[in-house]
Enzyme design. Structure first.
Site, mmCIF file in Angstrom:
data_model
loop_
_atom_site.group_PDB
_atom_site.id
_atom_site.type_symbol
_atom_site.label_atom_id
_atom_site.label_comp_id
_atom_site.label_asym_id
_atom_site.label_seq_id
_atom_site.Cartn_x
_atom_site.Cartn_y
_atom_site.Cartn_z
ATOM 1 N N PRO A 2 -41.628 6.392 -11.928
ATOM 2 C CG PRO A 2 -41.858 8.350 -10.680
ATOM 3 C CD PRO A 2 -41.935 7.817 -12.066
ATOM 4 C CD GLU A 3 -42.576 -0.122 -10.300
ATOM 5 O OE1 GLU A 3 -43.045 -0.700 -9.317
ATOM 6 O OE2 GLU A 3 -42.387 -0.672 -11.394
ATOM 7 C CG HIS A 104 -39.965 20.382 -19.508
ATOM 8 N ND1 HIS A 104 -41.113 20.572 -20.242
ATOM 9 C CD2 HIS A 104 -38.996 20.031 -20.388
ATOM 10 C CE1 HIS A 104 -40.837 20.337 -21.528
ATOM 11 N NE2 HIS A 104 -39.571 20.018 -21.648
ATOM 12 N NE ARG A 123 -44.332 10.901 -21.203
ATOM 13 C CZ ARG A 123 -44.492 9.595 -21.347
ATOM 14 N NH1 ARG A 123 -43.597 8.765 -20.862
ATOM 15 N NH2 ARG A 123 -45.553 9.113 -21.957
ATOM 16 C CE LYS A 166 -59.980 -9.110 -4.984
ATOM 17 N NZ LYS A 166 -61.014 -9.262 -3.961
#
Ligand code: ZN
Length: 293
Positions: A2-3, A104, A123, A166
């Site tokens: 998930p973002e 789970h 997971r 950078k």
């Protein structure tokens, strides 16, 4: 994985069920997820009222009456389902659908309303922690964390300051969580594509004083917000095994303009380019070499 938009979608799904409620009981079915649960986890949660549900980068923050904040991270495959007998049939209210296997289901929060919030994570890369609100910013999760991309801090000036000198490629700098927190691979690809900026250009070049570059950097800040906001509005994407809190899959992925489109034609008007893929810091970058400079 998930973002940020997916995490914000989860937050919005949980908020109406959790805020203002009291946690009556917590079932903790394992000693650990990615990390061990904090000591006295159940004891510190049971009986507490939930003042608000916030988010910082990809972390959910549950503000408790005790002064503790429950920090929850979904990892790779974490998901919440809500079982709310009071709202089972109400359209538009998040409720439980057949989702992952209950083997789970690692944590269950029972609320005073009778609703249950189930955390499922096959997971187990997700985790939960409890931190006093006063030391939230300095806790191990947030102390080196960059600015919030959806907050008010992100603008062209801030990007120029963060990226000055950078040498890293722009793509890598945007993924650097100590600069901007919570931006993930998909949305960085999308934002760079819409900005017409090459993922390979040195990040420091955005700090150039040239006015054309200044405009591009200002645009990039706005585009990052737009891309994230659109994804939040669309209910988050559902790549891999991520699901929304209601168990349904999201539907943003078909709207990606560049991500996962290798070999397909560029969608930018009047550009005859073809989307290419390259690997940067171990992640796939999708971009158009013709219109991203
Ligand atoms: Zn193009």
């Amino acid at each position: 994985m998930p973002e940020l938009p997916e995490v914000e979608t989860v937050r919005r799904g949980l908020e109406p069920v959790m805020t203002g409620q009291r946690i009556t009981r917590v079932e903790q079915r394992r000693p650990d997820l990615r990390f061990p649960f904090p000591s006295r986890f159940q004891e510190r949660l049971e009986g507490q009222s939930i003042l608000s549900l916030g988010r910082r980068a990809k972390y959910l923050l549950v503000d408790l009456g005790s002064g503790d904040v429950l920090i929850m991270h979904l990892g790779m495959s974490g998901r919440f389902t809500i079982i709310d007998p009071a709202h089972e049939q109400t359209p538009g209210v998040f409720h439980h659908q057949a989702g992952g296997s209950s083997v789970h289901d690692h944590v269950v929060f029972h609320l005073e309303s009778g609703a249950r919030i189930i955390y499922n994570d096959p997971r187990r890369f997700g985790f939960m922690d409890l931190v006093p609100r006063a030391s939230l910013e300095s806790c191990r999760h947030f102390k080196s964390m960059g600015i919030e991309p959806l907050g008010n801090e992100l603008d062209g000036d801030r990007i120029r300051a963060l990226f000055e000198d950078k040498k890293a490629p722009l793509k890598a700098a945007l993924l650097d969580q100590s600069l901007i927190a919570g931006l993930g691979n998909i949305y960085v690809c999308e934002a760079l594509y819409r900005s017409g900026l090459s993922p390979k250009r040195r990040a420091g070049t955005l700090s150039s004083k040239r006015s054309a570059m200044k405009d591009k950097t200002d645009d990039l800040a706005q585009i990052i917000r737009d891309v994230l906001t659109e994804a939040v509005d669309a209910g988050g994407s559902s790549l891999r095994d991520f699901a929304q809190t209601d168990g349904s899959l999201g539907y943003f992925q078909h709207r990606f303009r560049v991500y996962d489109r290798e070999g397909e034609p560029c969608l930018t008007k009047a550009c005859a380019g073809t989307i290419k893929r390259l690997v940067q810091s171990g992640r796939s970058t999708f971009y158009c070499p013709k219109c991203q400079k």
